[in-house]
Write an enzyme that holds these catalytic residues in place. Sequence first.
Site, PDB file in Angstrom:
ATOM      1  N   GLY A 279       0.815  -1.213   0.000  1.00  0.00           N
ATOM      2  CA  GLY A 279       0.000   0.000   0.000  1.00  0.00           C
ATOM      3  C   GLY A 279       0.848   1.262   0.000  1.00  0.00           C
ATOM      4  O   GLY A 279       0.486   2.287   0.572  1.00  0.00           O
TER       5      GLY A 279
ATOM      6  N   GLY B 180      -0.444   4.914  -0.793  1.00  0.00           N
ATOM      7  CA  GLY B 180      -1.499   5.531   0.020  1.00  0.00           C
ATOM      8  C   GLY B 180      -0.995   6.716   0.824  1.00  0.00           C
ATOM      9  O   GLY B 180       0.167   7.123   0.705  1.00  0.00           O
ATOM     10  N   GLN B 181      -1.881   7.262   1.682  1.00  0.00           N
ATOM     11  CA  GLN B 181      -1.550   8.468   2.443  1.00  0.00           C
ATOM     12  C   GLN B 181      -0.335   8.248   3.330  1.00  0.00           C
ATOM     13  O   GLN B 181       0.596   9.060   3.334  1.00  0.00           O
ATOM     14  CB  GLN B 181      -2.753   8.868   3.323  1.00  0.00           C
ATOM     15  CG  GLN B 181      -2.526  10.129   4.137  1.00  0.00           C
ATOM     16  CD  GLN B 181      -3.618  10.404   5.160  1.00  0.00           C
ATOM     17  OE1 GLN B 181      -4.477   9.560   5.440  1.00  0.00           O
ATOM     18  NE2 GLN B 181      -3.581  11.576   5.745  1.00  0.00           N
TER      19      GLN B 181
ATOM     20  N   ARG C 269      -0.985  -0.492  -8.151  1.00  0.00           N
ATOM     21  CA  ARG C 269      -0.745   0.280  -9.378  1.00  0.00           C
ATOM     22  C   ARG C 269       0.279   1.368  -9.072  1.00  0.00           C
ATOM     23  O   ARG C 269       0.575   1.641  -7.914  1.00  0.00           O
ATOM     24  CB  ARG C 269      -2.052   0.898  -9.876  1.00  0.00           C
ATOM     25  CG  ARG C 269      -2.757   1.736  -8.821  1.00  0.00           C
ATOM     26  CD  ARG C 269      -4.170   2.138  -9.233  1.00  0.00           C
ATOM     27  NE  ARG C 269      -4.928   2.642  -8.089  1.00  0.00           N
ATOM     28  CZ  ARG C 269      -4.785   3.872  -7.611  1.00  0.00           C
ATOM     29  NH1 ARG C 269      -3.914   4.704  -8.173  1.00  0.00           N
ATOM     30  NH2 ARG C 269      -5.485   4.274  -6.554  1.00  0.00           N
TER      31      ARG C 269
ATOM     32  N   ASP D  77      -0.378  -7.244  -5.814  1.00  0.00           N
ATOM     33  CA  ASP D  77      -1.779  -7.345  -5.394  1.00  0.00           C
ATOM     34  C   ASP D  77      -1.826  -8.314  -4.221  1.00  0.00           C
ATOM     35  O   ASP D  77      -1.574  -9.514  -4.389  1.00  0.00           O
ATOM     36  CB  ASP D  77      -2.623  -7.877  -6.572  1.00  0.00           C
ATOM     37  CG  ASP D  77      -4.102  -8.014  -6.198  1.00  0.00           C
ATOM     38  OD1 ASP D  77      -4.935  -8.198  -7.109  1.00  0.00           O
ATOM     39  OD2 ASP D  77      -4.416  -7.971  -4.971  1.00  0.00           O
ATOM     40  N   ILE D  78      -2.138  -7.804  -3.029  1.00  0.00           N
ATOM     41  CA  ILE D  78      -2.027  -8.640  -1.819  1.00  0.00           C
ATOM     42  C   ILE D  78      -3.136  -9.705  -1.769  1.00  0.00           C
ATOM     43  O   ILE D  78      -3.132 -10.571  -0.903  1.00  0.00           O
ATOM     44  CB  ILE D  78      -2.092  -7.791  -0.532  1.00  0.00           C
ATOM     45  CG1 ILE D  78      -3.386  -6.974  -0.481  1.00  0.00           C
ATOM     46  CG2 ILE D  78      -0.860  -6.908  -0.395  1.00  0.00           C
ATOM     47  CD1 ILE D  78      -3.724  -6.414   0.863  1.00  0.00           C
TER      48      ILE D  78
ATOM     49  N   TYR E  12     -14.998  -1.671   8.500  1.00  0.00           N
ATOM     50  CA  TYR E  12     -13.582  -1.321   8.644  1.00  0.00           C
ATOM     51  C   TYR E  12     -13.106  -1.664  10.059  1.00  0.00           C
ATOM     52  O   TYR E  12     -12.078  -2.325  10.229  1.00  0.00           O
ATOM     53  CB  TYR E  12     -13.396   0.178   8.365  1.00  0.00           C
ATOM     54  CG  TYR E  12     -12.015   0.719   8.588  1.00  0.00           C
ATOM     55  CD1 TYR E  12     -11.745   1.568   9.664  1.00  0.00           C
ATOM     56  CD2 TYR E  12     -10.973   0.412   7.715  1.00  0.00           C
ATOM     57  CE1 TYR E  12     -10.476   2.089   9.864  1.00  0.00           C
ATOM     58  CE2 TYR E  12      -9.703   0.936   7.905  1.00  0.00           C
ATOM     59  CZ  TYR E  12      -9.470   1.775   8.989  1.00  0.00           C
ATOM     60  OH  TYR E  12      -8.215   2.295   9.176  1.00  0.00           O
TER      61      TYR E  12
ATOM     62  N   LYS F 135     -10.401  -4.473  11.433  1.00  0.00           N
ATOM     63  CA  LYS F 135      -9.236  -4.121  12.246  1.00  0.00           C
ATOM     64  C   LYS F 135      -9.206  -4.929  13.549  1.00  0.00           C
ATOM     65  O   LYS F 135      -8.150  -5.379  13.981  1.00  0.00           O
ATOM     66  CB  LYS F 135      -9.212  -2.621  12.534  1.00  0.00           C
ATOM     67  CG  LYS F 135      -8.903  -1.757  11.309  1.00  0.00           C
ATOM     68  CD  LYS F 135      -7.550  -2.104  10.688  1.00  0.00           C
ATOM     69  CE  LYS F 135      -7.208  -1.223   9.498  1.00  0.00           C
ATOM     70  NZ  LYS F 135      -5.908  -1.584   8.873  1.00  0.00           N
TER      71      LYS F 135
HETATM   72  C1  VAH Z   1     -10.648   6.444   8.419  1.00  0.00           C
HETATM   73  N1  VAH Z   1      -8.512   7.623   8.387  1.00  0.00           N
HETATM   74  O1  VAH Z   1     -11.173   7.551   8.541  1.00  0.00           O
HETATM   75  C2  VAH Z   1      -9.151   6.350   8.732  1.00  0.00           C
HETATM   76  C3  VAH Z   1      -8.870   6.075  10.193  1.00  0.00           C
HETATM   77  C4  VAH Z   1      -9.484   6.541  12.600  1.00  0.00           C
HETATM   78  C5  VAH Z   1      -9.749   6.836  11.151  1.00  0.00           C
HETATM   79  O2  VAH Z   1      -8.854   4.734  10.503  1.00  0.00           O
HETATM   80  O3  VAH Z   1     -11.248   5.453   8.064  1.00  0.00           O
END
Ligand code: VAH
Length: 318
Positions: free
Chosen positions: A10, A13-14, A38, A55-56, A144, A148
């Site tokens: 990744g 990414g940011q 990419r 590609d993971i 998400y 995690k």
């Molecule tokens: C999000 N930037 O907003 C991430 C982060 C705690 C937020 O995990 O999904």
Amino acid sequence: MSKKKILITGAMGQIGTELVPYLRELYGPDHVVASGRRIKPECSFIDQGPFELLDITKPGDISAVIRKHGINTIYHLASLLSATGEEDPQTLWEINMNGLVNILEAAREPQCSIFFPSSIAVFGPDAPKVKTPQDALTRPTSIYGVSKVSGELLCDYYHLKYGLDIRGLRYPGVISNAALPGGGTTDYAVHIFYAALREGRYTCFLKEDSSIDMIYMPDVLEGAVQLMNADPAGLVHRNAFNVSAITVTPAELYRELKKHIPEFTINYEIDPVRQAIADSWPDSLDDSAARSEWKWNPKYNLETMTRDMLDVLSKKIR
Ligand code: VAH
């Protein structure tokens, strides 16, 4: 000469955009392999060290890169974020969870050390809101957050079962000035700086009193490397540590920006999906475990972060 051979997934990414040059500065360009699904041409580091298209979700590809470069450490950043995940939970699971399983399995035999970026998103509505404890209940209501929490449990399992040295941080919202965030609930805290400098006004998608912890990129990078280099004997909560630096609401961030740009104005058009995610998260975190177990000590607060962000972005945004 460093013995570290690091793979960053990744990398476009940011966080990856800044972690790649940061680690190359520390360990040498040839010791850090950047990878992504990419190539983003604007990424400055592409021709400054090894890069692999990866590609993971393809296990064999990960093992091939580990073998080719003799990787012994993986910073596994490839992941979808919270708001994107709520639009397509199945794809988030494929990337965030099956991708993690593939990384863990590829790392198992060569015994690669792994950095796993968890998130404050592991906490849900029934965790204490203020100064959420390290060991508070983790029952998130976003896919998400579920990915995690599951990731933390899987990392702990691979550490206990196979002896893999895996460590993680529960990052709050990341504020940075090199690459824009993509698909997060906390993205407002980055967008607001660009809007203040470009348009002088910002329409915020979260309520003005939505308190969410944030962290500035220099502390993100230093914290990850500090944790990976910490004495493992002292790590009780290795997957994963609460870390925080700045507790802020959109209204407080707006007022801090207005000290530098007096004519700056804000209005609010709430995004119900991201507001619901933000409402389920802590208002602030207790990061005392990180401070006591490996001396976590962030450098940037709201005032110094705001000043640095404006210094850097005002030169980028003409
Ligand atoms: C999000 N930037 O907003 C991430 C982060 C705690 C937020 O995990 O999904």
